[in-house]
Design an enzyme around this catalytic site. Sequence first.
Site, short mmCIF file in Angstrom:
data_model
loop_
_atom_site.label_atom_id
_atom_site.label_comp_id
_atom_site.label_asym_id
_atom_site.label_seq_id
_atom_site.Cartn_x
_atom_site.Cartn_y
_atom_site.Cartn_z
N GLU A 140 0.72 -1.36 0.11
CA GLU A 140 0.15 0.03 0.11
C GLU A 140 0.82 1.28 0.02
O GLU A 140 1.19 1.81 1.10
CB GLU A 140 -1.11 0.02 1.29
CG GLU A 140 -1.83 1.32 1.21
CD GLU A 140 -2.73 1.46 2.26
OE1 GLU A 140 -2.79 0.37 3.27
OE2 GLU A 140 -3.58 2.19 2.39
N LYS B 61 -2.47 -1.85 -3.07
CA LYS B 61 -3.56 -1.17 -2.63
C LYS B 61 -3.03 0.30 -2.59
O LYS B 61 -2.52 0.84 -1.98
CB LYS B 61 -3.65 -1.55 -1.00
CG LYS B 61 -4.76 -0.55 -0.21
CD LYS B 61 -5.31 -0.97 1.06
CE LYS B 61 -6.13 -0.18 1.63
NZ LYS B 61 -6.66 -0.73 2.98
P1 13P Z 1 -9.27 4.17 4.24
O1 13P Z 1 -10.45 3.39 3.41
O2 13P Z 1 -10.10 4.81 5.51
O3 13P Z 1 -8.40 4.85 3.56
O4 13P Z 1 -8.45 3.03 4.95
C1 13P Z 1 -7.93 2.13 4.27
C2 13P Z 1 -6.57 1.70 4.91
O5 13P Z 1 -6.35 0.56 5.22
C3 13P Z 1 -5.66 2.64 5.10
O6 13P Z 1 -4.36 1.94 5.36
#
Ligand code: 13P
Length: 341
Positions: free
Chosen positions: A178, A220
Site C-alpha cells: 500500500e 492497495k
Molecule cells: P481508508 O479506506 O479509510 O483510507 O483506510 C484504508 C486503509 O487501510 C488505510 O491504510
Amino acid sequence: MNLTELNKVATAMVASGKGILAADESSGTIKKRFDAIGVESTEDNRRDYREMLFRSKEAMSQYISGVILYDETIWQDAKDGTPLVKLIEQSGAIPGIKVDEGTQALPMCPGELVTVGLDRLAERLKKYYERGARFAKWRAVIDIGSGIPSMTAISVNAHALARYAALCQAAQIVPIVEPEVLMDGDHDIDRCHEVTQRVLNKTFQELRVQRVALEGMVLKPNMVISGKKCPKQASVEEVAEKTVRLLKACVPAAVPGIAFLSGGQSDEEATAHLNAMHKLGPLPWGLTFSYGRALQAAPQKAWAGKAENVAAGQRAFSHRARMNGLASKGEWQSSLEQKAA
Ligand code: 13P
C-alpha cells in the site's frame, strides 16, 4: 514459498463482487473514530464494535473477502470466547493483519515520513500465520505539497514496502502493498496523477529488485483524484478514466488484484469511483475495494456504542458492503442508496 497457494489467496481477496474490510485502525486512530461518536475507546468497546462487524452475516458472507486486523484484535476473543479470527473464518472471509508500526519523520526530508516495522518482522509474521492470518498490510504515506514528495521519500518507502513484501511471501503470507499518496492537499488531479505514477513505478521497480512474486501480492493504491482542498474537483468519470489508464501503464497483469483505499472520500464517492472504473473494462487484474472509513463511517454512527443498536450497525455495514460489492462488478447505481438503518 508456495506461490500457487499465495496466488490462490490473493485471487480470493479480489474475487468479483467482494472486497476487503480494513478494520486495522491503530489504537490512536480508533480513538479518534470513537471520539466522533461519543464512545470511550476501551479494549472491550473496541472488541464489541469489531465483533459487531464480523458477525454481520450478510456483509461478511456475501461481500467481504478478507478483513485486515490490528495486532490487538487478532488476539482478542468475542464475548462468548470465540476468537475474533474464527468468526471471520466461519463467515468465509480471510483474516489479514496490519504489520507496519506506523510512520516516523524521515531525516533530512522536512515534512516527509517513512513507515517503520521491519525489525523482527519475520518472527511476527510466523506468529500471525499460526493465528490464522493469510495476508498482511503495510502502508507507506506520501504527501503532496510544495517541493514534496522528494525522490528520497519515494525511494525509502518503496524499498521498505518491497522488504516487507518479500518477508511476507517467505512466511507464506500474501502482502498487500500500500503506497498511499494522500488526498489531503489543494493539488489538482493532474498533480496526483504525476506523483502516483512516480510512486507506483518506483514501488514495482523495488518489488522486482527484491524478487517479490507479483502473482502472490495485492496492490492497495490511492485513486487518481483531486486534493480535498482543490477548488476544482474532478468528475467521477475523470477520476475513473485517469486511474484506470495509470494503473494499466504501471501495474503488470501478473498482479492478481488491486484493492483501493478510500483515503477520506465520502462513502458514496468511493463507491461511485470504483463502479465507474468497471464501466471501462475489461481490466487485466481484479479491481475492488479495501476500504476503512468508506465502509465503517455509517455503522459507527448507527451503533454509537450502544448494545441496542447492534442490529442497526450491522444493517448499515451490510448496506455499504453490498453497494461496494456491486460497484466491484460495475453494477451499482445511485438509486440503490436509500438509507439502510
Ligand atoms: P481508508 O479506506 O479509510 O483510507 O483506510 C484504508 C486503509 O487501510 C488505510 O491504510
